[in-house]
Design a protein around this motif. Structure first.
Motif, short mmCIF file in Angstrom:
data_model
loop_
_atom_site.label_atom_id
_atom_site.label_comp_id
_atom_site.label_asym_id
_atom_site.label_seq_id
_atom_site.Cartn_x
_atom_site.Cartn_y
_atom_site.Cartn_z
N MET A 8 -27.23 0.59 -33.20
CA MET A 8 -26.34 1.60 -32.74
C MET A 8 -27.03 2.61 -32.38
N LEU A 9 -26.69 3.27 -31.25
CA LEU A 9 -27.23 4.24 -30.53
C LEU A 9 -26.50 5.60 -31.33
N VAL A 10 -26.93 6.27 -31.74
CA VAL A 10 -26.30 7.75 -32.27
C VAL A 10 -26.70 9.07 -31.30
N LEU A 11 -25.77 9.68 -30.75
CA LEU A 11 -26.00 10.90 -29.98
C LEU A 11 -25.28 12.09 -30.30
N SER A 12 -25.80 12.95 -30.03
CA SER A 12 -25.15 14.41 -30.46
C SER A 12 -24.58 15.11 -29.19
N ARG A 13 -23.51 15.60 -29.23
CA ARG A 13 -22.97 16.24 -27.79
C ARG A 13 -22.11 17.40 -28.54
N LYS A 14 -22.19 18.60 -27.71
CA LYS A 14 -21.04 19.71 -28.04
C LYS A 14 -19.90 19.65 -26.99
N LYS A 15 -18.90 20.44 -27.28
CA LYS A 15 -17.76 20.58 -26.75
C LYS A 15 -18.02 20.67 -25.14
N ASP A 16 -17.37 19.88 -24.39
CA ASP A 16 -17.27 19.76 -22.77
C ASP A 16 -18.50 18.97 -22.44
N GLU A 17 -19.33 18.45 -23.31
CA GLU A 17 -20.54 17.46 -23.10
C GLU A 17 -19.84 16.06 -22.81
N LYS A 18 -20.84 15.22 -21.83
CA LYS A 18 -20.25 13.98 -21.57
C LYS A 18 -21.18 12.86 -22.08
N ILE A 19 -20.77 11.67 -22.38
CA ILE A 19 -21.64 10.39 -22.40
C ILE A 19 -21.09 9.75 -21.51
N ILE A 20 -21.91 8.74 -20.58
CA ILE A 20 -21.52 8.20 -19.60
C ILE A 20 -22.16 6.59 -19.94
N ILE A 21 -21.07 5.48 -20.03
CA ILE A 21 -21.40 4.21 -20.38
C ILE A 21 -21.42 3.31 -19.16
N GLY A 22 -22.31 2.91 -18.58
CA GLY A 22 -22.26 2.01 -17.44
C GLY A 22 -22.17 3.03 -16.37
N ASP A 23 -21.46 2.56 -15.12
CA ASP A 23 -21.08 3.29 -14.30
C ASP A 23 -19.82 3.59 -14.36
N SER A 24 -18.72 3.24 -15.01
CA SER A 24 -17.35 3.55 -14.88
C SER A 24 -16.87 3.97 -16.21
N ILE A 25 -17.58 4.37 -17.32
CA ILE A 25 -16.68 4.91 -18.38
C ILE A 25 -17.48 6.13 -18.89
N THR A 26 -16.75 7.11 -18.82
CA THR A 26 -16.98 8.46 -19.48
C THR A 26 -16.45 8.89 -20.67
N LEU A 27 -17.27 9.48 -21.69
CA LEU A 27 -16.70 9.99 -22.93
C LEU A 27 -17.03 11.35 -22.88
N MET A 28 -16.03 12.41 -23.21
CA MET A 28 -16.32 13.97 -23.13
C MET A 28 -15.58 14.29 -24.43
N VAL A 29 -16.49 15.12 -25.20
CA VAL A 29 -16.19 15.93 -26.08
C VAL A 29 -14.96 17.02 -25.87
N ILE A 30 -13.83 16.80 -26.20
CA ILE A 30 -12.96 17.97 -25.88
C ILE A 30 -12.65 18.90 -26.93
N GLU A 31 -12.52 18.65 -27.98
CA GLU A 31 -12.54 19.88 -28.82
C GLU A 31 -13.32 19.40 -30.31
N ILE A 32 -13.86 20.24 -31.28
CA ILE A 32 -14.23 20.12 -32.45
C ILE A 32 -13.63 21.11 -33.24
N LYS A 33 -13.02 20.46 -34.36
CA LYS A 33 -12.16 21.44 -35.10
C LYS A 33 -12.29 20.78 -36.62
#
Length: 65
Positions: free
Chosen positions: A1-26
């Protein structure tokens, strides 16, 4: 498993077509935005498990004469 740290508004790109973005941390919750092609299904784990269970039950019922 790959574990990454991201802050609000930062993204993770999977392949060429999937993007995950941290919208809010509460408190202890993180809201994610997911951009994916329409042919890629995206579910929460509990929904995915329920769908798999329902499909397994359906297949069992269909095989019974």
């Amino acid at each position: 498993m790959l574990v990454l740290s991201r802050k609000k508004d930062e993204k993770i790109i999977i392949g060429d077509s999937i993007t995950l973005m941290v919208i809010e941390i509460k408190n202890d919750k993180v809201r994610l935005g997911i951009e994916a092609p329409k042919d890629v299904t995206v579910h929460r784990e509990e929904v995915y498990d329920a769908i798999k269970e329902q499909n397994a039950q359906h297949n069992t019922n269909c095989e019974t004469p």
